[in-house]
Design a protein around this motif. Structure first.
Motif, PDB file in Angstrom:
ATOM      1  N   GLY A  10       0.735  -1.155   0.092  1.00 28.81           N
ATOM      2  CA  GLY A  10      -0.108   0.055   0.167  1.00 28.81           C
ATOM      3  C   GLY A  10       1.168   1.123   0.006  1.00 28.81           C
ATOM      4  N   GLN A  11       2.145   1.053   0.370  1.00 25.65           N
ATOM      5  CA  GLN A  11       3.040   2.336   0.204  1.00 25.65           C
ATOM      6  C   GLN A  11       2.951   2.984  -1.038  1.00 25.65           C
ATOM      7  OE1 GLN A  11       6.841   1.434   2.482  1.00 25.65           O
ATOM      8  NE2 GLN A  11       7.535   3.217   1.492  1.00 25.65           N
ATOM      9  N   ALA A  12       3.180   4.370  -1.313  1.00 23.85           N
ATOM     10  CA  ALA A  12       3.136   5.056  -2.452  1.00 23.85           C
ATOM     11  C   ALA A  12       4.421   4.845  -3.094  1.00 23.85           C
ATOM     12  CB  ALA A  12       2.661   6.500  -2.287  1.00 23.85           C
ATOM     13  N   THR A  13       4.339   4.640  -4.592  1.00 19.05           N
ATOM     14  CA  THR A  13       5.633   4.535  -5.296  1.00 19.05           C
ATOM     15  C   THR A  13       5.776   5.390  -6.199  1.00 19.05           C
ATOM     16  OG1 THR A  13       4.668   2.957  -6.682  1.00 19.05           O
ATOM     17  CG2 THR A  13       5.977   2.136  -4.511  1.00 19.05           C
ATOM     18  N   GLU A  14       6.729   5.520  -6.750  1.00 18.58           N
ATOM     19  CA  GLU A  14       6.666   6.415  -8.087  1.00 18.58           C
ATOM     20  C   GLU A  14       5.923   5.882  -9.152  1.00 18.58           C
ATOM     21  OE1 GLU A  14      10.528   4.007  -9.063  1.00 18.58           O
ATOM     22  OE2 GLU A  14       9.392   4.303  -7.374  1.00 18.58           O
ATOM     23  N   SER A  15       5.108   6.502  -9.876  1.00 23.20           N
ATOM     24  CA  SER A  15       4.121   6.100 -10.773  1.00 23.20           C
ATOM     25  C   SER A  15       4.588   5.273 -11.920  1.00 23.20           C
ATOM     26  CB  SER A  15       3.204   7.098 -11.100  1.00 23.20           C
ATOM     27  OG  SER A  15       3.845   8.183 -11.922  1.00 23.20           O
ATOM     28  N   TYR A  16       5.792   5.272 -12.342  1.00 22.18           N
ATOM     29  CA  TYR A  16       6.109   4.692 -13.615  1.00 22.18           C
ATOM     30  C   TYR A  16       5.709   3.182 -13.859  1.00 22.18           C
ATOM     31  CZ  TYR A  16       8.409   2.992 -17.820  1.00 22.18           C
ATOM     32  OH  TYR A  16       8.658   2.490 -19.014  1.00 22.18           O
ATOM     33  N   LEU A  49       5.062 -25.117   6.150  1.00 21.62           N
ATOM     34  CA  LEU A  49       3.375 -25.405   5.914  1.00 21.62           C
ATOM     35  C   LEU A  49       2.710 -24.206   5.633  1.00 21.62           C
ATOM     36  CD1 LEU A  49       1.592 -27.662   6.096  1.00 21.62           C
ATOM     37  CD2 LEU A  49       1.505 -27.522   8.583  1.00 21.62           C
ATOM     38  N   ASP A  50       2.898 -23.026   6.290  1.00 21.61           N
ATOM     39  CA  ASP A  50       2.123 -21.881   6.504  1.00 21.61           C
ATOM     40  C   ASP A  50       0.604 -22.133   6.882  1.00 21.61           C
ATOM     41  OD1 ASP A  50       4.189 -20.124   5.604  1.00 21.61           O
ATOM     42  OD2 ASP A  50       3.881 -20.453   3.724  1.00 21.61           O
ATOM     43  N   HIS A  51      -0.108 -21.003   6.877  1.00 20.29           N
ATOM     44  CA  HIS A  51      -1.385 -21.058   7.277  1.00 20.29           C
ATOM     45  C   HIS A  51      -2.484 -20.618   6.186  1.00 20.29           C
ATOM     46  CE1 HIS A  51      -0.220 -21.339  11.640  1.00 20.29           C
ATOM     47  NE2 HIS A  51       0.812 -20.704  10.975  1.00 20.29           N
ATOM     48  N   GLY A  52      -3.455 -21.269   6.045  1.00 19.86           N
ATOM     49  CA  GLY A  52      -4.474 -20.938   4.856  1.00 19.86           C
ATOM     50  C   GLY A  52      -5.467 -19.924   5.158  1.00 19.86           C
ATOM     51  N   SER A  53      -6.531 -20.417   5.731  1.00 21.71           N
ATOM     52  CA  SER A  53      -7.601 -19.117   6.170  1.00 21.71           C
ATOM     53  C   SER A  53      -7.087 -17.899   6.835  1.00 21.71           C
ATOM     54  CB  SER A  53      -8.521 -20.085   6.972  1.00 21.71           C
ATOM     55  OG  SER A  53      -9.841 -19.607   6.721  1.00 21.71           O
ATOM     56  N   ARG A  54      -7.872 -16.981   6.307  1.00 24.90           N
ATOM     57  CA  ARG A  54      -7.527 -15.559   6.701  1.00 24.90           C
ATOM     58  C   ARG A  54      -9.080 -14.822   6.680  1.00 24.90           C
ATOM     59  NH1 ARG A  54      -2.047 -13.553   6.572  1.00 24.90           N
ATOM     60  NH2 ARG A  54      -0.970 -15.414   7.425  1.00 24.90           N
ATOM     61  N   ASP A  55      -8.960 -13.897   7.382  1.00 22.74           N
ATOM     62  CA  ASP A  55     -10.137 -12.855   7.485  1.00 22.74           C
ATOM     63  C   ASP A  55     -10.229 -11.905   6.218  1.00 22.74           C
ATOM     64  OD1 ASP A  55     -12.101 -10.904   7.733  1.00 22.74           O
ATOM     65  OD2 ASP A  55     -11.318 -10.290   9.674  1.00 22.74           O
ATOM     66  N   PRO A  56     -11.284 -12.374   5.397  1.00 32.28           N
ATOM     67  CA  PRO A  56     -10.988 -11.487   4.022  1.00 32.28           C
ATOM     68  C   PRO A  56     -11.017  -9.998   4.031  1.00 32.28           C
ATOM     69  CG  PRO A  56     -13.434 -12.944   4.548  1.00 32.28           C
ATOM     70  CD  PRO A  56     -12.291 -13.005   5.512  1.00 32.28           C
ATOM     71  N   ALA A  57     -11.307  -9.310   5.304  1.00 27.36           N
ATOM     72  CA  ALA A  57     -10.970  -7.869   5.520  1.00 27.36           C
ATOM     73  C   ALA A  57      -9.853  -7.635   5.639  1.00 27.36           C
ATOM     74  CB  ALA A  57     -11.997  -7.458   6.889  1.00 27.36           C
ATOM     75  N   GLU A  58      -9.013  -8.503   6.115  1.00 28.43           N
ATOM     76  CA  GLU A  58      -7.542  -8.440   6.175  1.00 28.43           C
ATOM     77  C   GLU A  58      -6.722  -8.374   5.113  1.00 28.43           C
ATOM     78  OE1 GLU A  58      -3.780 -10.697   8.547  1.00 28.43           O
ATOM     79  OE2 GLU A  58      -6.105 -11.170   8.946  1.00 28.43           O
ATOM     80  N   LEU A  59      -7.204  -9.262   4.078  1.00 31.56           N
ATOM     81  CA  LEU A  59      -6.751  -9.463   2.633  1.00 31.56           C
ATOM     82  C   LEU A  59      -7.043  -8.147   1.838  1.00 31.56           C
ATOM     83  CD1 LEU A  59      -7.331 -13.528   2.272  1.00 31.56           C
ATOM     84  CD2 LEU A  59      -5.157 -11.991   2.847  1.00 31.56           C
ATOM     85  N   ASP A  60      -8.548  -7.834   2.211  1.00 32.36           N
ATOM     86  CA  ASP A  60      -8.946  -6.714   1.572  1.00 32.36           C
ATOM     87  C   ASP A  60      -8.271  -5.477   1.526  1.00 32.36           C
ATOM     88  OD1 ASP A  60     -10.933  -6.784  -0.495  1.00 32.36           O
ATOM     89  OD2 ASP A  60     -12.367  -5.872   0.577  1.00 32.36           O
ATOM     90  N   ALA A  61      -7.778  -5.300   2.963  1.00 33.99           N
ATOM     91  CA  ALA A  61      -7.134  -4.043   3.092  1.00 33.99           C
ATOM     92  C   ALA A  61      -5.695  -3.578   2.610  1.00 33.99           C
ATOM     93  CB  ALA A  61      -6.739  -4.150   4.663  1.00 33.99           C
ATOM     94  N   VAL A  62      -5.208  -4.969   2.108  1.00 34.57           N
ATOM     95  CA  VAL A  62      -3.899  -4.854   1.446  1.00 34.57           C
ATOM     96  C   VAL A  62      -3.800  -4.977  -0.007  1.00 34.57           C
ATOM     97  CG1 VAL A  62      -2.277  -5.477   3.305  1.00 34.57           C
ATOM     98  CG2 VAL A  62      -3.458  -7.354   1.707  1.00 34.57           C
ATOM     99  N   THR A  63      -5.168  -5.434  -0.524  1.00 39.22           N
ATOM    100  CA  THR A  63      -5.287  -5.580  -2.183  1.00 39.22           C
ATOM    101  C   THR A  63      -6.188  -4.579  -2.764  1.00 39.22           C
ATOM    102  OG1 THR A  63      -7.097  -7.373  -1.870  1.00 39.22           O
ATOM    103  CG2 THR A  63      -4.689  -7.996  -1.895  1.00 39.22           C
ATOM    104  N   SER A  64      -6.824  -3.763  -1.814  1.00 40.76           N
ATOM    105  CA  SER A  64      -7.969  -3.124  -2.405  1.00 40.76           C
ATOM    106  C   SER A  64      -7.068  -1.817  -3.292  1.00 40.76           C
ATOM    107  CB  SER A  64      -8.909  -2.674  -1.286  1.00 40.76           C
ATOM    108  OG  SER A  64      -8.247  -1.726  -0.490  1.00 40.76           O
ATOM    109  N   GLY A  65      -7.924  -1.414  -4.138  1.00 38.34           N
ATOM    110  CA  GLY A  65      -7.172  -0.313  -4.956  1.00 38.34           C
ATOM    111  C   GLY A  65      -6.281  -0.706  -6.104  1.00 38.34           C
TER     112      GLY A  65
END
Ligand SMILES: Cc1ncc(COP(=O)(O)O)c(C=O)c1O
Length: 470
Positions: A10-16, A49-65
């Motif tokens: 989510g951090q802003a970057t140069e727009s190229y 192994l890692d973990h699978g299931s996550r709260d969709p809101a948590e994933l939404d927060a980082v992917t939205s936009g």
């Protein structure tokens, strides 16, 4: 967590934003970043192994936009993937993944899959992809030979056992119709009680019904099939029988020879669903369990399961490919050109698909690099582990083995436990990153289930898991 560029999601970057189809300096950087991530993933040994299931809101927060009119810097997007999305996936190729049916693609097969992805091979036809289709057909030949099918057998690679079962049973239904048996009535397919859910789905999609053959010990036998047909009031509406060479829940191999004999006598299409267990054809210690498979009219095995190929890869083989061709060939003026030369092999003609990736090639590469013997050894490793685990379970008074494993699935119960306790035990094991081993059910009762496949799953891990049930 920061991505490869050090950026936070989510951090802003140069727009190229790089051009889509040419290579400039940003594209070069993207190639390096993505390949570096892929290389690190390939080098994981063992895969965590890692973990699978996550709260969709948590994933939404980082992917939205991210999916907006304007693009984003590739390292920023990759950072979101590596830091948030990738860890929210349980790794099916971890040796600690012991649920459902695991995966264990060889490093060679994974590498070659990347190459295939970059090569844009359109695997429809010989005209477009003779080299790829030739190599895929060599793998199909190897599998058909192991099954004892005739030299004329052939087929194609599809996305999975479900796609293979569907494509094969379409042919079976058409062959039944052409015999003119059940005009105007619904066609039926004889299945065992443990037939995979994709078979039942297929029947629904194809508007066919199941004739469910009751079986002792959940195993479809020739005698059971015979009795079911004898007792049936409408046997002429049965088009096919499906036997399973390795049921998903318990790893049971049906009585293929007995079922084949009845199918031959009565004139049924004989389909063998080996999506999970078909790989056992390569294991000498259990090869005899597959006797009768040589009579199959169609046969499916998923290399993305026990033949160490990446997702998604299923081999579909027909005894008489011309029957499949007569059903699946698509007729369109723009496709006439691929059928100009009848001797040319077009994978599209053997399943319901048209466009397809050359998904058999990673397996071809890995088989050629490692040799078939390495496959045999890796399959036998899981079988040995299953036998040792069964012995370990028998030796512990608080556990009970449900049945001797035919293949590498082991079903057992913890005496005195109810559903909730199995669930808590499995949740804790995943939480502690020890294992992914969700409970299953047997005859209505919640039970525990090991599905072994990865050759590096150890007996020490099995003991640790069993100790946690004491
Ligand atoms: C016996 C059997 N048939 C069919 C399938 C479906 O295969 P896929 O998931 O590749 O579609 C599976 C999957 O586990 C299976 O075990």
């Amino acid at each position: 967590m920061a991505g490869p560029s050090g950026l936070l999601p989510g951090q802003a970057t140069e727009s190229y934003v790089p051009p889509m189809h040419t290579v400039d300096a940003t594209t070069e950087q993207m190639i390096r970043s993505v390949l570096a991530y892929a290389e690190n993933r390939l080098r994981l040994d063992p895969v965590p192994l890692d973990h699978g299931s996550r709260d969709p809101a948590e994933l939404d927060a980082v992917t939205s936009g991210l999916l907006s009119e304007e693009g984003h810097n590739p390292d920023q997007v990759l950072g979101v993937y590596t830091s948030m999305l990738a860890p929210a996936v349980i790794s099916a190729d971890s040796p600690r993944f012991l649920g459902f049916i695991p995966a264990a693609p060889s490093k060679a097969a994974l590498l070659f899959d990347m190459l295939i992805s970059c090569a844009s091979i359109q695997g429809i036809s010989w005209l477009e992809a003779a080299g790829a289709v030739h190599a895929e057909n060599q793998v199909l030949r190897l599998i058909a030979d192991r099954a004892g099918l005739p030299g004329s057998a052939g087929g194609c690679f599809v996305s999975g056992g479900s796609a293979g079962n569907l494509s094969a049973l379409v042919v079976a239904r058409e062959m039944g119709k052409r015999k003119g048996n059940a005009d105007g009535r619904r066609w039926r397919v004889a299945v065992g009680t443990e037939a995979h859910s994709s078979i039942i789905n297929t029947l629904r999609i194809l508007e066919m019904d199941a004739l469910t053959v009751q079986a002792d010990d959940h195993r479809l036998t020739g005698a059971g099939l015979h009795a079911a047909i004898d007792a049936d009031g409408d046997p002429s509406s049965i088009a096919a029988v499906v036997a399973t060479s390795g049921t998903t829940n318990a790893g049971i191999v049906d009585d293929l020879a007995g079922v084949a004999a009845v199918a031959r006598d009565v004139g049924l299409w004989f389909h063998v669903d080996g999506a999970y267990g078909g790989a056992g054809l390569f294991a000498p210690s259990i090869r005899h369990k597959y006797d009768g498979i040589e009579h199959a009219d169609s046969f499916v095995v998923d290399p993305h399961k026990w033949m160490f190929a990446p997702f998604d890869c299923a081999a579909l083989v027909y005894r008489d490919p011309s029957a499949a061709r007569s059903v699946h060939t698509q007729d369109a003026s723009y496709l006439d050109v691929i059928h100009d030369k009848p001797a040319e092999w077009n994978p599209t003609d053997y399943a319901y698909h048209l466009t397809r990736r050359a998904r058999g090639l990673p397996l071809w590469f890995s088989l050629a690099v490692h040799g078939v013997k390495a496959y045999t050894n890796a399959i036998e490793a899981a079988l040995t582990l299953a036998r040792e685990t069964a012995a370990e379970i028998r030796a512990r008074p608080y556990l009970e083995l449900i049945r001797e494993p035919d293949l590498a699935v082991v079903l057992f119960r913890r005496l005195g436990w109810v559903s909730q306790q199995y669930r808590q035990w499995a949740d804790q094991l995943l939480h502690d990153q020890v294992a992914f081993i969700p409970p299953s059910a047997w005859e209505g009762e919640t039970v525990a289930r090991f599905a072994f496949l990865h050759p590096h799953t150890s007996m020490d891990l099995v003991r640790e898991i069993l100790n946690r049930m004491a």
